[in-house]
Design a protein around this motif. Structure first.
Motif, PDB file in Angstrom:
ATOM      1  N   SER A  58      32.896  44.737  22.747  1.00 19.09           N
ATOM      2  CA  SER A  58      32.297  44.471  24.056  1.00 19.09           C
ATOM      3  C   SER A  58      31.065  43.582  23.924  1.00 19.09           C
ATOM      4  O   SER A  58      30.893  42.610  24.681  1.00 19.09           O
ATOM      5  CB  SER A  58      31.910  45.788  24.736  1.00 19.09           C
ATOM      6  OG  SER A  58      33.027  46.635  24.911  1.00 19.09           O
ATOM      7  N   LEU A  65      30.462  35.792  28.985  1.00 21.30           N
ATOM      8  CA  LEU A  65      30.931  36.235  30.292  1.00 21.30           C
ATOM      9  C   LEU A  65      30.580  35.259  31.410  1.00 21.30           C
ATOM     10  O   LEU A  65      31.394  35.027  32.320  1.00 21.30           O
ATOM     11  CB  LEU A  65      30.388  37.624  30.610  1.00 21.30           C
ATOM     12  CG  LEU A  65      30.815  38.753  29.649  1.00 21.30           C
ATOM     13  CD1 LEU A  65      30.253  40.086  30.119  1.00 21.30           C
ATOM     14  CD2 LEU A  65      32.323  38.825  29.512  1.00 21.30           C
ATOM     15  N   MET A  68      33.160  32.270  32.050  1.00 16.44           N
ATOM     16  CA  MET A  68      34.574  32.492  32.334  1.00 16.44           C
ATOM     17  C   MET A  68      35.070  31.745  33.572  1.00 16.44           C
ATOM     18  O   MET A  68      36.239  31.366  33.634  1.00 16.44           O
ATOM     19  CB  MET A  68      34.849  33.996  32.486  1.00 16.44           C
ATOM     20  CG  MET A  68      34.712  34.792  31.218  1.00 16.44           C
ATOM     21  SD  MET A  68      35.219  36.517  31.431  1.00 16.44           S
ATOM     22  CE  MET A  68      33.994  37.095  32.606  1.00 16.44           C
ATOM     23  N   GLN A  75      38.534  33.499  29.977  1.00 18.04           N
ATOM     24  CA  GLN A  75      38.702  34.623  30.899  1.00 18.04           C
ATOM     25  C   GLN A  75      39.891  35.484  30.500  1.00 18.04           C
ATOM     26  O   GLN A  75      39.815  36.715  30.520  1.00 18.04           O
ATOM     27  CB  GLN A  75      38.893  34.114  32.333  1.00 18.04           C
ATOM     28  CG  GLN A  75      39.060  35.242  33.354  1.00 18.04           C
ATOM     29  CD  GLN A  75      39.151  34.744  34.774  1.00 18.04           C
ATOM     30  OE1 GLN A  75      38.660  33.660  35.103  1.00 18.04           O
ATOM     31  NE2 GLN A  75      39.774  35.523  35.648  1.00 18.04           N
ATOM     32  N   VAL A  78      38.999  37.706  27.490  1.00 28.12           N
ATOM     33  CA  VAL A  78      38.185  38.870  27.849  1.00 28.12           C
ATOM     34  C   VAL A  78      39.029  39.886  28.610  1.00 28.12           C
ATOM     35  O   VAL A  78      38.936  41.104  28.367  1.00 28.12           O
ATOM     36  CB  VAL A  78      36.956  38.445  28.676  1.00 28.12           C
ATOM     37  CG1 VAL A  78      36.183  39.666  29.152  1.00 28.12           C
ATOM     38  CG2 VAL A  78      36.047  37.527  27.856  1.00 28.12           C
ATOM     39  N   LYS A  79      39.860  39.409  29.511  1.00 25.61           N
ATOM     40  CA  LYS A  79      40.750  40.299  30.249  1.00 25.61           C
ATOM     41  C   LYS A  79      41.677  41.038  29.291  1.00 25.61           C
ATOM     42  O   LYS A  79      41.934  42.240  29.453  1.00 25.61           O
ATOM     43  CB  LYS A  79      41.564  39.487  31.257  1.00 25.61           C
ATOM     44  CG  LYS A  79      42.411  40.318  32.203  1.00 25.61           C
ATOM     45  CD  LYS A  79      43.074  39.424  33.253  1.00 25.61           C
ATOM     46  CE  LYS A  79      43.871  40.237  34.265  1.00 25.61           C
ATOM     47  NZ  LYS A  79      44.465  39.381  35.320  1.00 25.61           N
ATOM     48  N   TYR A 138      32.947  41.735  34.033  1.00 23.00           N
ATOM     49  CA  TYR A 138      34.083  40.829  34.197  1.00 23.00           C
ATOM     50  C   TYR A 138      34.397  40.661  35.684  1.00 23.00           C
ATOM     51  O   TYR A 138      34.599  39.539  36.174  1.00 23.00           O
ATOM     52  CB  TYR A 138      35.303  41.370  33.459  1.00 23.00           C
ATOM     53  CG  TYR A 138      36.588  40.609  33.733  1.00 23.00           C
ATOM     54  CD1 TYR A 138      36.923  39.494  32.967  1.00 23.00           C
ATOM     55  CD2 TYR A 138      37.455  41.003  34.752  1.00 23.00           C
ATOM     56  CE1 TYR A 138      38.094  38.783  33.226  1.00 23.00           C
ATOM     57  CE2 TYR A 138      38.615  40.294  35.017  1.00 23.00           C
ATOM     58  CZ  TYR A 138      38.929  39.191  34.250  1.00 23.00           C
ATOM     59  OH  TYR A 138      40.084  38.488  34.509  1.00 23.00           O
ATOM     60  N   GLU A 141      31.740  38.526  37.463  1.00 18.25           N
ATOM     61  CA  GLU A 141      31.763  37.107  37.113  1.00 18.25           C
ATOM     62  C   GLU A 141      32.985  36.390  37.659  1.00 18.25           C
ATOM     63  O   GLU A 141      32.930  35.189  37.935  1.00 18.25           O
ATOM     64  CB  GLU A 141      31.714  36.943  35.582  1.00 18.25           C
ATOM     65  CG  GLU A 141      30.393  37.335  34.946  1.00 18.25           C
ATOM     66  CD  GLU A 141      29.261  36.374  35.286  1.00 18.25           C
ATOM     67  OE1 GLU A 141      29.529  35.251  35.750  1.00 18.25           O
ATOM     68  OE2 GLU A 141      28.094  36.757  35.077  1.00 18.25           O
ATOM     69  N   THR A 142      34.111  37.090  37.813  1.00 14.05           N
ATOM     70  CA  THR A 142      35.376  36.425  38.142  1.00 14.05           C
ATOM     71  C   THR A 142      35.952  36.802  39.502  1.00 14.05           C
ATOM     72  O   THR A 142      36.826  36.086  40.017  1.00 14.05           O
ATOM     73  CB  THR A 142      36.437  36.768  37.084  1.00 14.05           C
ATOM     74  OG1 THR A 142      36.728  38.173  37.141  1.00 14.05           O
ATOM     75  CG2 THR A 142      35.956  36.401  35.684  1.00 14.05           C
TER      76      THR A 142
END
Length: 420
Positions: A58, A65, A68, A75, A78-79, A138, A141-142
């Motif tokens: 992590s 992050l 992304m 991205q 990380v996903k 996450y 950010e996305t």
């Protein structure tokens, strides 16, 4: 901004060549050396140990992050890491590190329940907290909420079950851990739990029992205060996820009640009135009035509380605690010819950790202190241009773990915060 643009910007904003080159190496360390993608899942090793720690993996991607949005490949990586962490925790929520294969030869034997794919089963409270933090950040950010499916809901319920069980460890928990010390000559005493693997008795405090610290060393007293503080923070994240995505009022109330109990326990049992520093946070307690007064280099630490979002930098108790842990009254604070800072019982005496030096800078509001710490880190790499686990305060050519991605990633995060 994407990865390529970050490296280009480093050339523009970092004048010092040594710092600039070290930043680039540390920034890319995890992506270049530690990532394996297998379908929709991502596996990230810690470095020179070929296993994935829930905590380390992590932290290793934390500085990526914010990039992304402009990098779909990043991205997806990380996903994929979030998916892997969820699957691993559902396999065994008491394990702290995992493998991407069933087959492994170990140099030691642990008496506990060992399942395939588990590398190490040291129950550490923070190991269940970091994946929640990663998933939450996450999402922020996305805006991609597709990770929060039925599997993730099962994950939430699983970790809550563990948290609530370990509030009453002595009465309800079946977890034990013993490492066969006789078969490995160089193991520390902190590699195993006392009392036949059960740990020492604790009294109910509302906090959550932990067998091991973020350093993978056994707790001396099993309510680790910074670990519980981090847990309080991530419970707020979970409460928001459950409310906004799952719309489950019962589960939301369950999380809220647990957070209240932990916060109350920290307030009642987690502080100590020090004759020199005033009211400070203890590192560990057992609920019986005993306290461990120290800080460790590994995060969550007392030093890292503002970074983790538990309190502000100007919080009075935090500032008192900071004065204590950055002094020789902290038994793991070392000072030498080349460096000074916080070390750990996990490594040798007089060895400080770049993670702790970086965290000291990340939680400082003093520009001079921050620059001094950056210079200290850059000038103590043993001429490798990378951060290590720890190094001798008098001789940086003496260090542990030449390949330790967490330290590299955290340093890169600091430089981005200061220069970008």
């Amino acid at each position: 901004m994407n990865i390529k643009e970050v490296l280009q910007k480093a050339d523009e904003v970092i004048e010092d060549q040594k710092l600039r080159e070290m930043f680039k190496k540390c920034f890319m360390s995890t992506l270049e050396t530690s990532v394996k993608v297998d379908g929709e899942k991502t596996y990230i090793i810690t470095g020179d140990i070929n296993a994935m720690w829930l905590r380390d993996s992590s932290c290793q991607v934390h500085h990526y992050l914010s990039l992304m949005k402009d990098d779909s490949d990043l991205q997806n990586k990380v996903k994929g890491l979030i998916k892997s962490q969820v699957d691993y925790i559902l396999l065994d929520p008491y394990a702290n590190a995992f493998l991407n294969t069933e087959d492994v030869e170990r140099e030691y034997h642990d008496t506990t329940i060992m399942k395939p794919y588990v590398w190490e089963r040291k129950f550490e409270l923070d190991s269940l907290c970091y994946p929640v933090q990663l998933a939450y950040l996450y999402l922020k950010e996305t805006n991609d909420d597709t990770i929060f499916d039925k599997q993730y809901l099962h994950f939430i319920q699983t970790i809550l079950d563990v948290f609530e069980t370990e509030q009453y460890h002595s009465q309800k928990s079946s977890y034990t851990f013993e490492r066969d010390m006789a078969k490995v000559w160089n193991l520390r005493k902190t590699e195993t739990l006392q009392n036949h693997g059960h740990g020492f008795d604790t009294r109910y405090t509302g906090m959550i029992w932990s067998a091991f610290r973020p350093s993978d060393d056994a707790c001396a007293l099993n309510y680790n205060i910074p670990g519980n503080m981090f847990c309080s923070v991530i419970l707020s994240y979970l409460q928001e996820i459950v409310k906004d995505i799952y719309h489950d009022e019962y589960l939301e109330e369950r999380i809220q009640d647990l957070k209240f109990e932990i916060d109350y326990g920290i307030e009642l049992f987690g502080t100590y009135l020090h004759p020199k520093y005033g009211k400070i946070y203890a590192y560990e307690t057992d609920g019986y009035g005993n306290h461990v007064l120290m800080d460790d280099a590994n995060v969550p630490s007392l030093l890292s509380l503002p970074y983790l979002g538990y309190c502000n930098e100007d919080n009075e108790i935090y500032q008192n605690t900071r004065c204590f842990i950055l002094s020789h009254d902290n038994p793991y604070y070392y000072e030498g010819k080349k460096a000074k800072g916080i070390g750990s019982p996990h490594t040798w005496k007089e060895y400080v950790w770049p993670i702790a030096l970086t965290m000291q800078a990340l939680t400082s509001t003093d520009e001079q202190e921050i620059q001094t710490l950056i210079d200290m880190i850059v000038n103590n790499t043993g001429d490798t241009g990378y951060c290590h686990e720890s190094f001798d305060v008098n001789d940086d050519s003496q260090y542990t773990r030449p390949w330790f991605c967490w330290a590299n990633s955290l340093f890169a995060e600091l430089i981005m915060k200061v220069y970008f």
